[in-house]
Design a protein around this motif. Sequence first.
Motif, short mmCIF file in Angstrom:
data_model
loop_
_atom_site.label_atom_id
_atom_site.label_comp_id
_atom_site.label_asym_id
_atom_site.label_seq_id
_atom_site.Cartn_x
_atom_site.Cartn_y
_atom_site.Cartn_z
N LEU A 165 0.86 -1.04 0.00
CA LEU A 165 0.04 0.02 0.20
C LEU A 165 0.88 1.16 -0.05
CD1 LEU A 165 -2.75 1.41 0.26
CD2 LEU A 165 -2.59 1.27 2.49
N TYR A 166 1.81 1.32 0.66
CA TYR A 166 2.79 2.49 0.99
C TYR A 166 3.28 2.57 -0.54
CZ TYR A 166 7.06 5.14 1.95
OH TYR A 166 8.03 5.95 1.96
N ASP A 167 3.79 1.54 -1.18
CA ASP A 167 4.64 1.77 -2.45
C ASP A 167 3.92 1.99 -3.45
OD1 ASP A 167 6.93 0.83 -1.28
OD2 ASP A 167 6.76 -1.45 -2.18
N LEU A 168 2.23 1.70 -3.30
CA LEU A 168 1.26 2.30 -4.43
C LEU A 168 1.16 3.80 -4.08
CD1 LEU A 168 -0.74 1.69 -6.56
CD2 LEU A 168 -2.39 1.26 -4.65
N LEU A 169 1.13 4.13 -2.87
CA LEU A 169 0.70 5.62 -2.70
C LEU A 169 1.97 6.51 -2.94
CD1 LEU A 169 -0.92 5.04 0.75
CD2 LEU A 169 -1.96 5.50 -1.38
N GLU A 170 3.16 5.93 -2.74
CA GLU A 170 4.30 6.86 -3.17
C GLU A 170 4.58 6.87 -4.68
OE1 GLU A 170 7.23 8.07 -1.02
OE2 GLU A 170 5.32 8.25 -0.06
N LEU A 171 4.03 5.71 -5.34
CA LEU A 171 3.94 5.67 -6.97
C LEU A 171 3.11 6.75 -7.53
CD1 LEU A 171 5.14 4.63 -9.82
CD2 LEU A 171 3.32 2.91 -9.30
N VAL A 172 1.79 6.31 -7.08
CA VAL A 172 0.67 7.50 -7.72
C VAL A 172 0.65 8.84 -7.45
CG1 VAL A 172 -2.09 7.67 -7.60
CG2 VAL A 172 -0.92 5.37 -7.60
N PHE A 173 0.88 9.15 -5.77
CA PHE A 173 1.18 10.31 -5.52
C PHE A 173 2.28 11.27 -5.70
CE2 PHE A 173 -2.62 8.69 -3.34
CZ PHE A 173 -3.57 9.31 -3.96
N ASP A 174 3.41 10.58 -5.38
CA ASP A 174 4.78 11.26 -5.79
C ASP A 174 5.16 12.56 -5.10
OD1 ASP A 174 7.43 11.13 -6.92
OD2 ASP A 174 6.77 12.03 -8.72
N ASP A 175 4.36 12.76 -3.99
CA ASP A 175 4.50 14.08 -3.40
C ASP A 175 5.53 14.06 -2.27
OD1 ASP A 175 3.14 12.86 -1.76
OD2 ASP A 175 1.23 14.12 -1.95
N GLY A 176 6.25 12.85 -1.82
CA GLY A 176 7.10 12.84 -0.71
C GLY A 176 6.20 13.21 0.67
N MET A 177 4.94 13.24 0.81
CA MET A 177 4.43 13.45 1.87
C MET A 177 4.16 12.41 3.04
SD MET A 177 3.31 16.62 1.36
CE MET A 177 2.08 17.05 2.87
N ASN A 178 4.24 11.34 2.46
CA ASN A 178 4.23 10.20 3.33
C ASN A 178 5.46 9.96 4.29
OD1 ASN A 178 1.79 9.23 2.63
ND2 ASN A 178 2.59 8.16 0.97
N GLY A 179 6.61 10.39 3.79
CA GLY A 179 7.95 10.14 4.53
C GLY A 179 8.38 8.72 4.52
N PRO A 180 9.53 8.11 5.26
CA PRO A 180 9.66 6.89 5.20
C PRO A 180 8.58 5.86 5.42
CG PRO A 180 11.50 8.17 6.30
CD PRO A 180 10.25 9.06 6.18
N PHE A 181 8.74 4.71 5.09
CA PHE A 181 7.69 3.70 5.29
C PHE A 181 7.49 3.64 6.83
CE2 PHE A 181 6.54 -0.50 6.73
CZ PHE A 181 5.62 -0.57 6.11
#
Length: 160
Positions: free
Chosen positions: A42-58
Amino acid sequence: MPSEAAENDVRLRRMLPGELKPARWPDGFAMRTFQAADAVALYDLLELVFDDGMNGPFGQWWSRLSADTEFDPELCFLVLDGEGRLAGAALCWTSGFLKDLAVHPDCRGKGIAEALLWHVFATFAARGASQIDLKTNLVDNAAAVRLYVRLGMVEVDWGG
């Protein structure tokens, strides 16, 4: 709840129940709810789709998400392809807010986002919710906005 609004961000709402259509999953795809073992995918999908760096490290993302009082794994819907790869996800807060809707770029145009939305609407209607909201950007996410509007979502004030 949504984070601060950026330029061109809007809050959209669909009143429930309204007309609800059954979710139709594309051939070869199936939906299920989140399990802890899905966190990295899920984290990888969100990082790929949103590509905004807002999530930070896993680790930071997962700690925040799993500890959030509005997170309920039963309200995180995952769509998997026939080989078990994550094709799309809808992560909802218990308050009736669709936090994230993401479809893998290789899986777009198949109806996954629409099916996820119908499933989200039906789930919250069954829980007795009167509405479901989301935040999106009119410019950066124009294709998604067209889908949201087609499915009955309308712009509302940020205050609710």
